[in-house]
Write an enzyme that holds these catalytic residues in place. Structure first.
Site, PDB file in Angstrom:
ATOM      1  N   GLU A 146      -1.349  13.419  38.972  1.00  0.00           N
ATOM      2  CA  GLU A 146      -1.955  12.631  38.143  1.00  0.00           C
ATOM      3  C   GLU A 146      -2.470  11.331  38.984  1.00  0.00           C
ATOM      4  OE1 GLU A 146      -3.451   9.591  37.311  1.00  0.00           O
ATOM      5  OE2 GLU A 146      -1.495   9.067  36.451  1.00  0.00           O
ATOM      6  N   GLU A 199      -9.102   6.552  42.847  1.00  0.00           N
ATOM      7  CA  GLU A 199      -7.726   6.507  43.858  1.00  0.00           C
ATOM      8  C   GLU A 199      -7.762   7.616  44.736  1.00  0.00           C
ATOM      9  OE1 GLU A 199      -4.381   6.928  40.863  1.00  0.00           O
ATOM     10  OE2 GLU A 199      -4.665   4.784  40.160  1.00  0.00           O
TER      11      GLU A 199
END
Length: 688
Positions: A156, A165
């Site tokens: 994740e 990210e």
């Protein structure tokens, strides 16, 4: 000297450090003693780990996909070797282990979390089944960190913008170096959706507007450089479900615009553009794009995790009364189009969707007029979108606030007025010159906001406005000429509502130099609070205890310890995005006469008397500013309508309130302690 030496010895024994912290209220850099591990404790406290772990749907979909992947690998007669990238607490690794994975390797580069994961894994009986490596996945080496390549990847590494990210580089490296060719990846893919809308309410956070008098005359014009600026490409996270439906006119319904294949079956592309050509569904002014994404968790597409807002969520198609999962770690986003486009129903238009390695941007054009420029990343050239936050731009566009300032100026300004403005980015104050003021001095110490102010002054031909760039320069003006001191008050350094009381410390520095009959506005400030039951917001600060059947005590203790070391009890939140019911009447913490501020520490102990059957899980705090001492002169940063116990509170959308969050408390009263140290400008609020 002896006291100082003893103090230094004491902090040395406790392995403490000095941390410099700007006191937003006093404007002074304070040195505060903190634990030597302050930095990582702050990072733990501010992370979204807890919020994600409270996301039951997310957790269950990940486990369902893991269970399916392990079953598929075993059906081929192979061992299921799982790699968990960014394991956090180790939750996904433990899910893999309890669903029959033969080996599980978890990596976590953030040392406090990898240490915590080791404790949680051991506490839950998986110490011998899961290997935790305190490294980034891109630092792992097969044959050294990993005995062999893995055939299942679970990770994740997503944010509101999906790829912010570094998901693209993480997946690409894993496929190249750490995974077998026929591996299964969880999630398998992602799809980004875009909805083009007209929404003047939302556009208030982006485009500065002219300032008008009551009769419609433009008093202060927005300079062309700012008016025509394409704005910032930075994502604007938002809980879109909380926007009033009446504020949205859909030009293009939610459309899949970008697909990301995490499986490794197609090449990873780090820069890409797509064009979606369609017809406008309604007449309107296309202003912005609402964006969200979903994840296909498994190979068969049976399990989909959607981040869509209420009106577009798949669950609503099944049951219109369904409650969609609440998330604060993955919200929706707003992207402001570089240029507004008037469209007619049925007109053919093209939505351009672009991304690089970390970010997204959008454009909307007439299909026959697409040029290379439409693919470029929007870049603010006017400075206003850099100097001011989205929230601040919304404040500057709030006509309810502006009308109160204009009413004040119309009442008190005359041709003899010499005005000193002590606020940042307070463009409405320039209307005083248009209303006849003789001279205006504006203290503007930030270079970016000063540039914007200079643009306003030049464009509106305000020759009698002088910008003061520093406190040192401020000391050189003739204070005896000042007839009015005006503050919004607003300062770029402000975080919590009461931080704008920096105004009183600036006033303290100049008060003795001013004449006795000088007018000072605002005249009063009142800090107020109400006890709340938030539907979901409290989850970002609530302990987990047990997550999906796993004991999480070590994580709760780490988060609690980190918050106690690094965080204040009160944090800023835009409460209009987070529904909550009032459980008490309003408690006034303090009512300040800004022209006669106390010098001694103020202390108040009180009680919120709770009503109704709902548990209390937070206290909301705001400031009411009274410009001229009358009811009409009150500008609130809190509720925009009277609070009714047992009903949802309607919060001002253009400020962030303060909130003290805690786990649900089933009680009839909450005791509080409010303290204001006027000497050093520190405010504290605690409840028990």
């Amino acid at each position: 000297m002896l006291l100082a030496l003893n103090f230094l010895k004491r902090i040395s024994r406790n392995m403490s450090v000095f941390v410099q912290r700007l006191n937003a209220m006093s404007g002074v850099n304070d040195w505060v003693v903190q634990s030597e591990d302050y930095d990582f404790h702050q990072e733990v406290a501010r992370s979204a780990f807890a919020d994600m772990l409270h996301d039951t749907e997310r957790n269950q979909l990940y486990e369902a996909a893991l269970k399916s992947a392990i079953k598929i690998i075993h059906s081929k007669g192979a061992k299921a070797n799982v790699l968990d990238i960014g394991t956090g607490t180790g939750l996904l690794s433990m899910m893999a282990a309890r669903n029959g994975a033969d080996t599980v390797t978890a990596c976590e580069a953030f040392k406090p979390m990898s240490d915590c994961a080791l404790k949680i894994i051991a506490r839950n009986g998986f110490k011998d089944k899961i290997k935790v490596i305190p490294k980034r996945s891109t630092e792992l080496i097969v044959g050294k960190d990993l005995q062999h390549k893995c055939n299942i990847l679970v990770t994740e590494v997503f944010d509101t913008e999906l790829i912010g990210e570094g998901a693209l580089s993480t997946f690409k490296h894993a496929h190249q170096e750490l995974l077998e060719k026929d591996c299964i990846v969880i999630p398998q893919s992602a799809t980004i959706y875009a909805q083009v809308v007209e929404s003047p309410l939302t556009q208030n956070w982006n485009k500065l507007k002219h300032i008008f008098s009551d009769d419609g005359e433009v008093l202060i014009k927005v300079p062309d450089l700012i008016k025509n600026c394409v704005g910032s490409a930075a994502v604007h996270d938002m809980q879109l479900s909380q926007l009033p439906a009446s504020s949205i006119n859909t030009i293009i319904s939610p459309t899949p615009v970008l697909k990301f294949d995490w499986s490794g079956n197609t090449p990873f592309i780090f820069e890409r553009s797509t064009i979606s050509t369609t017809k406008a569904e309604r007449d309107g002014l296309a202003q912005l794009v609402f964006m969200w994404w979903d994840l296909q968790m498994d190979t068969d597409g049976k399990h989909i995790l959607s981040c869509a807002p209420d009106w577009a969520h798949p669950l609503k198609k099944i049951d219109k009364n369904a409650k969609i999962p609440w998330r604060d770690h993955w919200m929706q986003a707003v992207y402001y189009l570089p240029k507004e486009l008037p469209v007619n129903k049925g007109q053919e238009i093209s939505l351009i969707s672009c991304h690089d390695e970390f970010s997204l941007w959008f454009n909307l054009v007439d299909n026959l007029r697409i040029t290379d420029e439409h693919y470029l990343t929007p870049f603010c050239e006017c400075g206003a979108h850099v100097a001011s936050s989205r929230t601040r731009i919304g404040q500057l566009n709030d006509m309810t606030r502006n009308k109160k300032y204009l009413a004040l100026l119309e009442k008190y300004v005359n041709k003899e007025s010499t005005i000193l403005v002590l606020s940042d980015c307070f463009y409405c104050s320039l209307a005083a010159v248009k209303l006849g003021a003789n001279k205006m001095y504006v203290l503007e110490t930030n270079s970016l906001s000063r540039r914007v102010l200079e643009n306003y002054i030049a464009f509106n031909k305000l020759d009698n406005v002088e910008i003061i760039p520093s406190l040192e320069e401020l000391s050189k003006i003739n204070f005896k000429d000042i007839s009015m001191v005006l503050g919004e008050p607003y300062f770029l350094s402000s975080i919590l509502p009461w931080d704008n009381l920096l105004f009183i410390y600036l006033m303290k520095g100049v008060r003795n130099y001013l004449s006795n009959d000088v007018q000072i506005f605002p005249k009063r400030a009142s800090i107020k609070a109400v006890a709340m039951h938030f539907s979901d917001l409290h989850k970002i600060r609530s302990p987990l205890s047990v997550g999906e059947g796993f004991l999480m005590k070590d994580f709760d203790e780490l988060i609690e310890a980190s918050r106690n070391l690094s965080d204040e009890n009160v944090e800023p939140q835009p409460l209009w995005e987070y529904p909550g019911v009032a459980l008490s009447g309003i408690e006034e913490m303090i009512d300040l006469d800004l022209m006669n501020v106390p010098t001694k520490t103020y202390l108040k102990n009180g009680t919120f008397e709770l009503q109704g059957n709902l548990d209390c899980n937070g206290i909301a705090i705001w400031v009411d500013w009274n410009l001229d001492g009358t009811e009409r002169g009150i500008i609130t940063t809190g509720p925009t309508s009277p609070i009714k116990i047992g009903e949802n509170v309607q919060w001002d959308m253009y400020t962030r309130q303060g909130v003290c969050l805690f786990p649900d408390r089933n009680t009839k009263c909450i005791n509080y302690k409010f303290e204001f140290d006027f000497d050093d400008g520190n405010v504290s609020f605690n409840c028990s």
